[in-house]
Scaffold this motif. Structure first.
Motif: not given
Length: 892
Positions: A734, A742, A746-747, A750, A799, A805-807, A809
């Motif tokens: 992932t 990520y 995976y992104c 999700t 990052s 809570s954010d994702v 990639c």
């Protein structure tokens, strides 16, 4: 006479053909399976004469059951072969293998189940029949896909393979291993619905059909290896470019499986996609992808050794050995005199008469190759070194660029250093790639440097100012006397590492590179010939080491896992039998009160075994009161002598066992006592050292002869390391290898979940698309390793500036995607602006001009049908930002 003449011609032709045939070297290629399009490139190399032109007569060996391709190659039984990924496993035969090419950039190997089997997840594989070969069992991609999802082959029923899809159709197995290019065609033709379980969909993308040979073959026949590899890859290019012709050849000569034309065409189309995955050149082998496969094997515990990738992955052999005439010349010459630039770091310098720098390290290699001394003639300046070369006071100049003026007195070897040419300016100057825009601006260059000639010809409107040296030039830029200073990336970068931080930056790159080789006096062609060989004698690993030593560009190497996957043998049943026997015997002993030598000996034996078992073992009565436990349980789990445990229940031990965990254990005990059987479950246990560890608990109810419940006996197996390995596999699947964000797969997975939740509950959701501006220029200017550093730095900046809570990639190349649940586009815009400013700030600190463009879009609950539509709008906004001048955030 005419008849005789014709006969003579025919005889000559036959003789020529015969002699030609005799000169072909006979070699064999062991195939991985039966003849099919999978090996079409090799067939066409044979049919189109590519092998013959390379002087080779290749015999194809069709696969037979029991053939170990890797072992046969290592033992010299066959010269070449096609292998699975397990050629990377740490076994004796693999140590003698060289990887020549990877035919398929992604593996066609998949698992197939029928829709009718009702298998909907990988967890449903448990207790199902699976038909797979030994190669499939050793497949990194299959095992990683299963284990990362908590499934083990031990939980499945492995059936001997028939290599026939009919076994799946007839229900003899629930799951089969398959090539995506074969069995799906048959199922489609029969109209049978099926599911494909592809490891790529779970983040495990590996090579397949590895073209290999032995180290012995490479050592003894390097030219043959190179010729075979080139001819084979040429055959593959032809096969995929002429699929219809290739299929006809297979039907006529290689169709031992009796496939139809349509079947072969289906196979060809599927395999072509895998061979050219991501527009990769046929046969490409990426060192980092190989390392990733090894990492997976390490995590799985299938290999523990380290493979030397520099010797495992084939490199074209060098043919630059000195001839007898070369050696004779050097013996007579005895010493080569050399002039250098006395002040040109990090390339070279004379420090107290000693030659140091990058060229000095190269010459250490050259001197070993030449086997005679190279004497450095001391000079005070580069201009003096050039004068010495003209007057023949030195035979060679160590490092310089070829120019028309210099060819009047020097010949030149091929360059051994190729360094980008860049321009240093003050930090407020814009980045430029169009140097015609610098008309009438003063640009500094060291006096006597070759690049002055080139620039004056190419950019006649530039105002060239000759400066004393690098430091003088950079000082004049800082003081505003000149606009910019032109030099190599290496020298300017070296200077920036010492001073000028925050004052100057690199703000432009010229086309091409500074190609630096050895200048050899032009009245000595033999010396030129020898120095050319010396330049090519340095291998890539040594070149890379020298560059890394002096340019200080960091890059990430492969992960070296030191832990070995421990296979836990569940011997619970054996212990249960022993323990039950022990407790019954103890009860009998107390009842009859009779001592017996045999019983005493057995009792002592069982007590010793009970207390030395490394796994925690306990016994409770039917009321949950501990009656006995072994040393492992009392010391590892509770942390007190067992005398303080016996006679107490879970509730009595609350000072050692957290109440939340004690409640779980008690509920499980009650379920077990009610069932009067056995129980197996996983649980987290707080051990005596305070650490939470994962255990499998195997428990059973002890019954008396009259079927009365006496209590519970349990044994605990520590699976913490197994769980950690599963997490490592999940990370490999992932997380992007370079940026540690990520990956795209995976992104998207999700993102789909977040999208559906937002739609269902009518919540806010936004996305940010990010693209580094002019990233190609960064790669061209600083090299791909610096480009990697930029990607890593930008990922770290992202990052640090997003919420938990954010994702985020890496979406692909230099593109990044951020998913922001429950966020409107105004707040998303502010987050994007903050990241944009931080990227620019970080870049300026490092004297690099790096910016990024941003596109922001917000979910339209009524109109958006899927995540792709939301991302597409952000992508459109991103390109509006690009067109508006870059380094901007645009919202749509």
């Amino acid at each position: 006479m005419k008849i005789k003449a014709y006969a003579l011609i025919i005889w000559s032709l036959l003789l020529t053909a015969s002699l030609s045939a005799q000169t072909l070297e006979k070699i064999s290629l062991q195939l991985l399976w039966k003849h099919q399009f999978e090996f079409a490139g090799f067939y066409m190399a044979q049919e189109k004469g590519f092998y013959k032109n390379a002087g080779l007569d290749v015999n194809f060996l069709e696969y037979e059951n029991g053939v170990d391709v890797v072992k046969n190659i290592a033992n010299g039984k066959t010269e070449y072969g096609i292998a699975y990924q397990d050629a990377l496993l740490d076994k004796p035969s693999s140590k003698n293998i060289v990887l020549l090419a990877a035919i398929y950039q992604s593996s066609p190997h998949v698992l197939i189940t029928l829709k009718s089997s009702n298998i909907k997840t990988l967890q449903d594989f448990k207790n199902k029949k699976i038909m797979m070969s030994l190669a499939a069992k050793n497949s990194a991609s299959f095992m990683a896909m299963l284990r990362s999802n908590g499934v083990s082959l031990k939980e499945m029923i492995v059936v001997k393979p028939t290599y026939n899809v009919e076994s799946l159709i007839e229900g003899k197995t629930d799951i089969i291993t398959s090539y995506i290019s074969n069995e799906p065609y048959i199922l489609d033709k029969k109209g049978i619905a099926y599911d494909i379980w592809d490891p790529r969909d779970y983040g495990f993308d590996v090579y397949n059909d590895l073209l290999i040979t032995s180290k012995q073959e490479l050592k003894n026949h390097p030219k043959r290896v190179e010729n075979f590899r080139k001819a084979s890859l040429k055959g593959w290019e032809y096969a995929f470019s002429h699929i219809d012709e290739t299929i006809n050849v297979i039907l006529q000569k290689y169709n031992t499986q009796h496939k139809t034309k349509d079947e072969l065409y289906f196979e060809a189309q599927k395999l072509k996609k895998l061979a050219y995955e991501n527009n990769t050149k046929i046969g490409t082998v990426d060192k980092y992808k190989i390392q990733r496969i090894i990492d997976i094997y390490n995590v799985l515990g299938l290999t523990k050794g380290k493979i030397n990738l520099d010797t495992f992955i084939y490199k074209q052999p060098l043919h630059y050995a000195l001839t007898e005439q070369d050696k004779e010349y050097l013996n007579k010459k005895k010493t080569i005199t050399m002039c250098v630039d006395p002040d040109w770091m990090p390339f070279e310098k004379l420090s107290n008469g000693k030659h140091i720098g990058m060229s000095a390290e190269y010459f250490e290699h050259f001197k070993k190759f030449l086997n005679i001394p190279v004497k450095v003639i001391s000079t005070k300046s580069w201009e003096q070194s050039l004068e010495y070369a003209k007057s023949r006071k030195c035979d060679i100049l160590s490092l310089l660029m070829k120019t028309p003026q210099r060819t009047k007195y020097l010949n030149f070897t091929d360059p051994y250093l190729k360094i980008p040419i860049v321009m240093a300016t003050k930090t407020d100057a814009p980045f430029t790639t169009d140097f015609t825009s610098l008309k009438n601006k003063k640009i500094g260059l060291p006096k006597g440097y070759a690049f002055i000639e080139i620039l004056k010809t190419k950019y006649p409107n530039l105002k060239i100012v000759e400066v004393k040296n690098l430091q003088d030039g950079l000082n004049q830029v800082r003081e505003g006397k000149i606009y910019g200073y032109i030099g190599s990336l290496a020298t300017i970068g070296y200077a920036f590492s010492k001073q000028y931080t925050g004052e100057l930056k690199i703000a432009g790159k010229f086309d091409g590179t500074w190609d630096l080789g050895i200048g050899v006096r032009n009245d000595d062609n033999r010396l030129l010939h020898i120095m050319q060989k010396a330049v090519h004698s340095v291998d890539e690993a040594s070149r890379e080491k020298i560059l890394n030593n002096w340019l200080a560009i960091k890059y990430e190497k492969g992960i070296d896992y030191s832990l070995v996957w421990k296979i836990i043998l569940l011997f619970s049943a054996v212990f249960f039998i022993i323990l039950i026997f022990y407790f019954k015997m103890t009860k009998l002993k107390n009842k009859i009160q009779k001592q017996n030598d045999e019983i005493s000996t057995n009792h002592a034996l069982l007590i010793t075994l009970f207390n030395t078992i490394p796994n925690p073992v306990f016994y409770k009565d039917k009321n949950g009161v501990y009656q006995n436990c072994n040393h492992a349980f009392s010391q590892k789990i509770i942390g007190v002598p067992k005398e303080k445990i016996i006679g107490r229940s879970l509730q009595d031990l609350e000072e050692y066992i957290p109440p939340s965990l004690a409640l779980i254990y008690q509920q499980k005990d009650e379920e077990l006592l009610k069932s009067r059987g056995t129980q197996k479950y996983e649980a987290q246990v707080q051990c005596a050292d305070g650490m939470l560890r994962d255990y499998i608990l195997n428990k059973a109810v002890i019954l008396s002869d009259t079927n009365e419940v006496l209590g519970i006996v349990g044994i605990m197996l520590d699976i913490t390391e197994v769980k950690e390995k599963e997490k490592e596999l999940l990370t490999l699947a992932t997380v992007d290898f370079l940026t540690k964000l990520y990956n795209r797969r995976y992104c998207m997975q999700t993102g789909e979940k977040l999208f559906m939740l937002a739609k269902r509950h009518k919540q806010l959701m936004s996305v940010i698309m990010i693209d580094i501006d002019d990233f190609k220029n960064i790669n061209d200017t600083y090299g791909h390793k610096m480009g990697d550093n930029v990607l890593e730095s930008l990922a770290l900046t992202i990052s640090k500036n997003i919420r938990q809570s954010d994702v985020a990639c890496r979406f692909g190349g230099e593109e990044f995607l951020i998913l922001l649940p429950q966020t409107d586009k105004e707040n998303t815009f502010n987050i994007a602006q903050k990241i944009r400013q931080e990227i620019k700030k970080t870049a300026d600190v490092n004297a690099l001009h790096i910016t990024a463009s941003f596109g922001v879009s917000q979910l339209d609950i009524e109109k958006d049908n899927n995540l792709e539509e939301l991302i597409k709008r952000a992508d459109e906004a991103l390109y509006i930002a690009k067109n508006k001048g870059k380094d901007k955030v645009v919202t749509v």
